[in-house]
Design a protein around this motif. Structure first.
Motif, PDB file in Angstrom:
ATOM      1  N   PRO A  55       0.919  -1.371  -0.236  1.00 26.52           N
ATOM      2  CA  PRO A  55      -0.051  -0.119  -0.065  1.00 26.52           C
ATOM      3  C   PRO A  55       0.940   0.758   0.024  1.00 26.52           C
ATOM      4  CG  PRO A  55      -0.702  -1.335   1.698  1.00 26.52           C
ATOM      5  CD  PRO A  55       1.024  -1.845   1.331  1.00 26.52           C
ATOM      6  N   PHE A  56       2.439   1.179   0.209  1.00 26.05           N
ATOM      7  CA  PHE A  56       2.940   2.113   0.956  1.00 26.05           C
ATOM      8  C   PHE A  56       3.844   2.685  -0.402  1.00 26.05           C
ATOM      9  CE2 PHE A  56       2.297   0.125   4.360  1.00 26.05           C
ATOM     10  CZ  PHE A  56       1.376   0.451   4.705  1.00 26.05           C
ATOM     11  N   TRP A  57       4.833   2.339  -1.254  1.00 24.78           N
ATOM     12  CA  TRP A  57       5.870   1.735  -1.628  1.00 24.78           C
ATOM     13  C   TRP A  57       5.871   2.349  -2.775  1.00 24.78           C
ATOM     14  CZ3 TRP A  57       7.221   1.242  -6.616  1.00 24.78           C
ATOM     15  CH2 TRP A  57       6.582   0.086  -8.146  1.00 24.78           C
ATOM     16  N   ASP A  58       4.702   2.561  -3.781  1.00 28.38           N
ATOM     17  CA  ASP A  58       4.640   3.967  -4.707  1.00 28.38           C
ATOM     18  C   ASP A  58       4.430   5.116  -3.829  1.00 28.38           C
ATOM     19  OD1 ASP A  58       4.273   3.568  -7.585  1.00 28.38           O
ATOM     20  OD2 ASP A  58       2.542   2.897  -7.827  1.00 28.38           O
ATOM     21  N   GLY A  59       3.691   5.822  -3.247  1.00 26.21           N
ATOM     22  CA  GLY A  59       3.895   7.141  -2.907  1.00 26.21           C
ATOM     23  C   GLY A  59       5.131   7.284  -2.488  1.00 26.21           C
ATOM     24  N   GLY A 307       3.021  26.688  -4.906  1.00 26.96           N
ATOM     25  CA  GLY A 307       2.485  25.583  -5.374  1.00 26.96           C
ATOM     26  C   GLY A 307       2.732  24.089  -3.968  1.00 26.96           C
ATOM     27  N   VAL A 308       3.542  24.449  -3.335  1.00 29.58           N
ATOM     28  CA  VAL A 308       4.898  23.430  -2.509  1.00 29.58           C
ATOM     29  C   VAL A 308       3.602  23.818  -1.418  1.00 29.58           C
ATOM     30  CG1 VAL A 308       6.832  22.830  -1.591  1.00 29.58           C
ATOM     31  CG2 VAL A 308       6.682  23.426  -3.717  1.00 29.58           C
ATOM     32  N   LEU A 309       3.067  25.138  -0.646  1.00 29.08           N
ATOM     33  CA  LEU A 309       2.850  24.830   0.248  1.00 29.08           C
ATOM     34  C   LEU A 309       1.636  24.808   0.271  1.00 29.08           C
ATOM     35  CD1 LEU A 309       3.743  28.517   1.654  1.00 29.08           C
ATOM     36  CD2 LEU A 309       5.275  26.208   2.358  1.00 29.08           C
ATOM     37  N   ILE A 310       0.750  24.511  -0.401  1.00 33.08           N
ATOM     38  CA  ILE A 310      -0.957  23.487  -1.056  1.00 33.08           C
ATOM     39  C   ILE A 310      -0.738  22.361  -1.016  1.00 33.08           C
ATOM     40  CG2 ILE A 310      -2.295  24.068  -3.046  1.00 33.08           C
ATOM     41  CD1 ILE A 310      -1.673  26.843  -3.270  1.00 33.08           C
ATOM     42  N   MET A 311       0.602  21.773  -1.746  1.00 31.34           N
ATOM     43  CA  MET A 311       0.504  20.220  -1.954  1.00 31.34           C
ATOM     44  C   MET A 311       0.941  19.901  -0.771  1.00 31.34           C
ATOM     45  SD  MET A 311      -1.557  20.316  -4.752  1.00 31.34           S
ATOM     46  CE  MET A 311      -0.709  17.931  -4.896  1.00 31.34           C
ATOM     47  N   LEU A 312       2.236  20.081  -0.001  1.00 34.54           N
ATOM     48  CA  LEU A 312       3.173  19.302   0.711  1.00 34.54           C
ATOM     49  C   LEU A 312       2.104  18.951   1.964  1.00 34.54           C
ATOM     50  CD1 LEU A 312       5.765  17.818   1.242  1.00 34.54           C
ATOM     51  CD2 LEU A 312       5.679  20.467   2.607  1.00 34.54           C
ATOM     52  N   PRO A 313       0.726  19.738   2.478  1.00 30.37           N
ATOM     53  CA  PRO A 313       0.114  19.680   3.040  1.00 30.37           C
ATOM     54  C   PRO A 313      -0.597  18.120   3.052  1.00 30.37           C
ATOM     55  CG  PRO A 313       0.278  21.933   3.347  1.00 30.37           C
ATOM     56  CD  PRO A 313       0.652  21.564   2.023  1.00 30.37           C
ATOM     57  N   LEU A 314      -1.152  18.494   2.209  1.00 30.91           N
ATOM     58  CA  LEU A 314      -2.062  17.350   0.990  1.00 30.91           C
ATOM     59  C   LEU A 314      -1.089  16.158   1.442  1.00 30.91           C
ATOM     60  CD1 LEU A 314      -3.959  19.502  -1.110  1.00 30.91           C
ATOM     61  CD2 LEU A 314      -4.738  18.549   0.446  1.00 30.91           C
ATOM     62  N   ILE A 315       0.030  15.999   0.747  1.00 32.22           N
ATOM     63  CA  ILE A 315       0.658  14.379   0.309  1.00 32.22           C
ATOM     64  C   ILE A 315       1.028  14.585   1.745  1.00 32.22           C
ATOM     65  CG2 ILE A 315       3.002  13.544   0.136  1.00 32.22           C
ATOM     66  CD1 ILE A 315       2.985  16.154  -2.049  1.00 32.22           C
ATOM     67  N   LEU A 316       1.359  15.110   2.971  1.00 30.81           N
ATOM     68  CA  LEU A 316       1.718  14.257   3.803  1.00 30.81           C
ATOM     69  C   LEU A 316       0.735  13.828   4.808  1.00 30.81           C
ATOM     70  CD1 LEU A 316       3.779  17.269   5.474  1.00 30.81           C
ATOM     71  CD2 LEU A 316       4.466  14.834   5.051  1.00 30.81           C
ATOM     72  N   GLY A 317      -0.922  14.908   4.246  1.00 27.25           N
ATOM     73  CA  GLY A 317      -2.590  13.616   5.150  1.00 27.25           C
ATOM     74  C   GLY A 317      -2.445  13.054   4.338  1.00 27.25           C
ATOM     75  N   VAL A 322      -2.991   6.600   4.618  1.00 22.36           N
ATOM     76  CA  VAL A 322      -2.232   5.092   3.943  1.00 22.36           C
ATOM     77  C   VAL A 322      -1.811   4.937   5.236  1.00 22.36           C
ATOM     78  CG1 VAL A 322      -1.398   4.011   2.297  1.00 22.36           C
ATOM     79  CG2 VAL A 322      -2.532   5.726   1.179  1.00 22.36           C
ATOM     80  N   TYR A 323      -0.618   5.440   6.027  1.00 22.06           N
ATOM     81  CA  TYR A 323      -0.057   4.613   7.263  1.00 22.06           C
ATOM     82  C   TYR A 323      -1.009   3.805   8.016  1.00 22.06           C
ATOM     83  CZ  TYR A 323       4.544   4.544   5.108  1.00 22.06           C
ATOM     84  OH  TYR A 323       5.481   4.119   4.010  1.00 22.06           O
ATOM     85  N   TRP A 324      -2.102   4.618   8.074  1.00 22.47           N
ATOM     86  CA  TRP A 324      -3.151   4.479   9.935  1.00 22.47           C
ATOM     87  C   TRP A 324      -3.960   3.350   9.058  1.00 22.47           C
ATOM     88  CZ3 TRP A 324      -3.983   4.662  14.465  1.00 22.47           C
ATOM     89  CH2 TRP A 324      -5.089   4.078  14.561  1.00 22.47           C
ATOM     90  N   MET A 325      -4.093   3.284   7.891  1.00 18.94           N
ATOM     91  CA  MET A 325      -5.684   2.892   7.158  1.00 18.94           C
ATOM     92  C   MET A 325      -4.758   1.158   6.786  1.00 18.94           C
ATOM     93  SD  MET A 325      -8.629   3.690   7.208  1.00 18.94           S
ATOM     94  CE  MET A 325      -9.113   2.517   5.463  1.00 18.94           C
TER      95      MET A 325
END
Length: 337
Positions: A55-59, A307-317, A322-325
């Motif tokens: 579930p994780f390796w691609d991301g 762009g980074v400040l918008i996308m970075l929280p989304l990627i981290l979230g 995914v790791y929690w699920m």
């Protein structure tokens, strides 16, 4: 130098540093599983190993893209110097990642004739890990620059220190892989992983000692950073915390802990990165070009920073989600492929 010209490159250096750290940690343990493949010939156990990271390796490789893309956008001069110096190991690393990625997908569909893809996954992982270490070592030993351009040779990276760091990173990733298996699997596979982890931890600690002695002896700039007063006092918490992380990993391995060894191994990597950052800051191309020497114009940095400040929280979230699920153990016969 006004504030914007000073702080923008520092901010971008921090973003790239975070991306590199997250890549090394998050992709490190699944590269570690590939490194362990030759020592785990049983198909059922290999299935469990691959399912534990499916579930994780691609991301995880998102962070590699952010690190490389951020360097290109925010520090184009550094990118133009570093890439020619390290083209060959970087290209070989990318080929290893490609083989590993293809093998990850094709192994399931090729069954029962999947031996080739097992080999591709194992040796693609080993190659990628080794070349990442070579790139790190080639970067740390310094890049010859004249008139803001690379002036060295094609094989400057083919030297004892980069080759040593290549082997070192393979061993370090293997430790992340074994401690991941302790946390995510059970039965004989987890027992073997716990036993392997002890040997790998000792090897990693020996490597850290060697690097800690080699770098100040070989590079004056690092010696001055660590062993002059009062720096030696200010920086003393780093080796102390490293010793505590090593003790925590060893304690967890000997006392049946499942999460503690993995978190302690991650701490060792984080502290190793802190040490390397201390050794080289503010040089982005050691030993001659700093963050500010290689930075793009502020307008380019600000444009991409939005762009980074918008996308970075989304990627981290998304990563945390995914790791929690997919938390918990992976057992034989279970999987997400």
């Amino acid at each position: 130098m006004d504030a914007i010209h000073y702080w923008l490159p520092v901010l971008w250096a921090a973003i790239i540093g975070v991306a590199v750290v997250l890549y090394v940690i998050l992709d490190g343990f699944d590269l570690g599983l590939g490194i362990l493949f030759p020592f785990t010939p049983e198909e059922e156990r290999r299935d469990v190993m691959m399912n534990s990271v499916a579930p994780f390796w691609d991301g995880n490789e998102t962070w590699l893209v952010l690190g490389g893309g951020g360097l290109f956008v925010a520090f184009p001069l550094a990118y133009a110097v570093i890439m020619p110096a390290l083209y060959l190991p970087i290209i070989i690393m990318l080929l290893g990642l490609i083989f590993r990625g293809v093998a990850f997908e094709f192994r399931w569909t090729a069954k029962p004739n999947h031996h080739f893809w097992d080999q591709a996954f194992a040796y693609g992982s080993i190659t990628a890990a080794f070349m990442q270490g070579v790139v790190l070592g080639g970067y740390l030993q310094g890049i010859h620059v004249e008139n803001n351009a690379f002036a060295g040779g094609t094989f400057d990276w083919f030297a004892p220190f980069p080759l040593f760091t290549g082997v070192a990173l393979v061993i370090g990733y293997a430790l992340l892989g074994t401690t991941w298996l302790i946390m995510k699997t059970e039965g004989e596979l987890a027992v073997n992983a716990r036993r392997w982890s002890k040997y790998l931890l000792l090897a990693v600690l020996a490597i850290m000692v060697i690097v800690s002695l080699w770098t100040p002896l070989a590079f004056d700039r690092i010696s001055e950073r660590w062993f002059t007063w009062p720096n030696i006092l200010y920086l003393s918490p780093v080796p102390i915390l490293t010793a505590l992380a090593a003790f925590g990993c060893w304690y967890g391995l000997n006392n049946g802990r499942e999460v503690m060894p993995f978190m302690s191994a991650i701490s060792l990597f984080l502290l190793g990165f802190v040490g390397l950052a201390i050794s080289n800051t503010p040089y982005l191309v050691p030993p001659s070009l700093t963050f500010w020497d290689t930075a793009a114009v502020p307008e380019s940095q600000i444009f991409m920073l939005v762009g980074v400040l918008i996308m970075l929280p989304l990627i981290l979230g998304y990563t945390v989600f995914v790791y929690w699920m997919f938390r918990g153990k992976v057992r034989e016969g279970e999987g997400y492929h």
